[in-house]
Scaffold this active site. Structure first.
Site, PDB file in Angstrom:
ATOM      1  N   HIS A  28       0.823  -1.219   0.000  1.00 16.58           N
ATOM      2  CA  HIS A  28       0.000   0.000   0.000  1.00 16.58           C
ATOM      3  C   HIS A  28       0.858   1.271   0.000  1.00 16.58           C
ATOM      4  O   HIS A  28       0.446   2.307   0.523  1.00 16.58           O
ATOM      5  CB  HIS A  28      -0.959   0.048   1.199  1.00 16.58           C
ATOM      6  CG  HIS A  28      -1.741  -1.211   1.409  1.00 16.58           C
ATOM      7  ND1 HIS A  28      -3.033  -1.380   0.968  1.00 16.58           N
ATOM      8  CD2 HIS A  28      -1.393  -2.396   1.981  1.00 16.58           C
ATOM      9  CE1 HIS A  28      -3.452  -2.591   1.283  1.00 16.58           C
ATOM     10  NE2 HIS A  28      -2.476  -3.238   1.888  1.00 16.58           N
TER      11      HIS A  28
ATOM     12  N   SER B 117      16.926  20.365 -16.476  1.00 23.10           N
ATOM     13  CA  SER B 117      15.748  21.159 -16.827  1.00 23.10           C
ATOM     14  C   SER B 117      16.200  22.364 -17.645  1.00 23.10           C
ATOM     15  O   SER B 117      17.273  22.918 -17.407  1.00 23.10           O
ATOM     16  CB  SER B 117      15.065  21.616 -15.540  1.00 23.10           C
ATOM     17  OG  SER B 117      14.314  22.793 -15.765  1.00 23.10           O
TER      18      SER B 117
ATOM     19  N   LYS C 243      17.840  20.912 -11.363  1.00 20.74           N
ATOM     20  CA  LYS C 243      17.120  19.650 -11.596  1.00 20.74           C
ATOM     21  C   LYS C 243      18.013  18.522 -12.104  1.00 20.74           C
ATOM     22  O   LYS C 243      18.963  18.723 -12.830  1.00 20.74           O
ATOM     23  CB  LYS C 243      15.978  19.861 -12.604  1.00 20.74           C
ATOM     24  CG  LYS C 243      14.785  20.612 -12.081  1.00 20.74           C
ATOM     25  CD  LYS C 243      14.184  20.055 -10.792  1.00 20.74           C
ATOM     26  CE  LYS C 243      13.678  18.634 -10.895  1.00 20.74           C
ATOM     27  NZ  LYS C 243      12.395  18.526 -11.587  1.00 20.74           N
TER      28      LYS C 243
ATOM     29  N   GLU D 254      11.172   7.570 -16.878  1.00 23.25           N
ATOM     30  CA  GLU D 254       9.811   8.080 -17.138  1.00 23.25           C
ATOM     31  C   GLU D 254       9.342   7.735 -18.549  1.00 23.25           C
ATOM     32  O   GLU D 254       8.162   7.436 -18.773  1.00 23.25           O
ATOM     33  CB  GLU D 254       9.780   9.599 -16.954  1.00 23.25           C
ATOM     34  CG  GLU D 254      10.019  10.031 -15.509  1.00 23.25           C
ATOM     35  CD  GLU D 254      10.256  11.531 -15.437  1.00 23.25           C
ATOM     36  OE1 GLU D 254       9.269  12.279 -15.405  1.00 23.25           O
ATOM     37  OE2 GLU D 254      11.430  11.954 -15.443  1.00 23.25           O
TER      38      GLU D 254
END
Ligand code: ARG
Length: 472
Positions: free
Chosen positions: A155, A276, A282, A289
């Site tokens: 969970h 970024s 970043k 992804e």
């Protein structure tokens, strides 16, 4: 005039011709198409339909086209529709009118299915090697961090400490099943439809089994109508690819979370991270992804191929031309994703200290304490409540479970509605036993069953995987 234009008095409208052209996609099958044609010619020769000299000249022409395909020297022409017509035209340009005998006893229907099955078998073999490469990378990292401990979650909440290697080996299990499914799809694709003709079977006594054997097929299809319209093998391959992508996507998701500094378990190398355009600080896990994102396309292709087939009557329908773009794209996505994940994993930095420190957060050893109380004679349900009370108390005192004091243990036991628990209140060792059971290493060691996270069990599985993958 089109190859098939005999009964027509006009060429197709350019719109219709354009709409039907597939050579931009199916030229991927060029090499398989040439192999299929060569085997077909040998079959025609053995059956005495073409002379040995004719077969030799036709095959020599096709062999020369193989070199042209490899060299990128074929001028693919959409006006010739597809890869099959393009190669037949290229053969004619090379050897003259004899090329007109190539298509004897054959339809593009059995031809395209043969090509696609040959392509798929080859591609599945290449994908298998890629999956093995990723498995090796996973086992390599697992062996390099054999003792590292991490919090296991259910969970998305801290649940039980596990070995990091155990977690990585879960993906090895998944990938092994993927290999099995891909191989299984390959087995069902491994039948030659050649000789099935347009739908009723070739009109010449071709020995289909000999042709199939020359092409490396395990056998031949046994119903020419089914063979012309069967794309089950595409569905199966796409489904296996989609599930493999789902597995990679789940792993990618974990890498994304774990590389977030709040977790800080992992740090993908610079080579597998991106910056970024605006935020100079970043460090983004873009490759992971994108694996997650591209899984959605492969999943969509499974729905697409099923939708393509569901309304089709038996035999070949032109709709079937639409089977190739999704299959080709899915294979390319899976291939690239496997490679990117391998590279990412091989260059990953693992922060063992950070993972280990997080392993106890959330009272993850509570079940080990309950199990220890069961060993002291308390029924599990009562032990569950006692440890629940201990966790509640430890949480409000901001203490870990292996630092609760004797008084807290005694109070939890005394409050239990179990006679054995209440008797244990006077046991002078019970506090020590609870604290010992609450240690991370104690908790992990308890899970000493086949497939469990106890170090010995993980080592057994790791060694077995390393042997299977020929790493030792
Ligand atoms: N380009 C076609 C395909 O990919 C080849 C088969 C065409 N057959 C036909 N009867 N028009 O499916």
């Amino acid at each position: 005039m089109k190859t098939w234009g005999g009964r027509f008095s006009a060429d197709p409208d350019p719109l219709a011709a354009d709409f039907g052209a597939s050579v931009g996609v199916d030229r991927t099958l060029a090499m398989d198409d040439l192999l299929g044609s060569i085997a077909h010619l040998h079959g025609l020769g053995r059956a005495g339909i073409l002379t040995i000299d004719e077969v030799d000249r036709l095959v020599a022409g096709l062999e020369a086209l193989k070199a042209d395909v490899v060299a990128g020297a074929i001028a693919w022409d959409p006006a010739l529709e597809d890869v099959h017509m393009n190669l037949e035209a290229a053969l004619e340009a090379r050897i003259g009118p004899l090329a007109g005998k190539l298509h004897t006893g054959r339809s593009r229907n059995d031809q395209v299915s043969t090509d696609l099955r040959l392509w798929l078998k080859r591609t599945l073999g290449a994908l298998d090697a890629r999956v093995l490469g990723l498995e090796r990378a996973l086992v390599g990292v697992a062996r390099a961090h054999g003792d590292a401990v991490m919090p296991g979650h259910t969970h998305v909440q801290p649940a039980q400490p596990v070995l990091f290697a155990h977690h990585l080996l879960a993906y090895v299990e998944m990938l092994e099943r993927d290999r099995g499914r891909l191989a299984d799809a390959g087995r069902r694709a491994d039948l030659s439809p050649l000789g099935g003709g347009a739908l009723g079977g070739a009109g010449f006594p071709i020995d289909r089994e000999e042709v199939a054997a020359e092409l490396g097929f395990a056998g031949v299809t046994h119903n020419s109508i089914d063979a012309a319209g069967d794309r089950d093998f595409v569905v199966e391959a796409l489904s296996a690819m989609a599930l493999a992508m789902v597995h990679l996507s789940r792993f990618a998701e974990e890498i994304v979370w774990w590389s977030n500094p709040r977790f800080g378990f992992l740090r993908p190398s610079d080579a597998f991270s991106t910056g970024s355009s605006m935020l100079p600080n970043k460090r983004n896990p873009d490759p992971a992804e994108l694996v997650r994102g591209r899984a959605s396309r492969v999943i969509g292709h499974v729905a697409g191929i099923l939708a393509l087939l569901k309304g089709l009557p038996l035999g070949y329908q032109r709709d079937l031309q639409e089977d190739k773009p999704p299959l080709f794209e899915a294979a390319a996505i899976l291939d690239a994703s496997l490679e990117v994940m391998r590279g990412l994993i091989e260059t990953l930095e693992v922060d063992e200290a950070r993972m280990g420190a997080a392993a106890a957060d959330g009272y993850t050893t509570a079940i080990a304490v309950a199990d220890a109380l069961v060993e002291a004679g308390i029924p599990f349900r009562a032990a569950h409540r006692i440890v629940g009370a201990l966790v509640r108390g430890a949480e409000s005192a901001a203490l870990p479970l292996d630092r609760v004091d004797d008084a807290a243990v005694a109070a939890a036991l005394a409050a239990a509605d179990d006679p054995i628990a209440r008797r244990l209140v006077t046991d002078t060792h019970i506090g020590d036993r609870v604290r010992a059971a609450a240690s991370i290493h104690g908790a992990i060691a308890r899970c000493d069953v086949i497939g469990g996270t106890a170090p010995g069990r993980v080592k057994t599985e790791l060694d077995a995987a390393a042997r299977r993958l020929e790493l030792i």
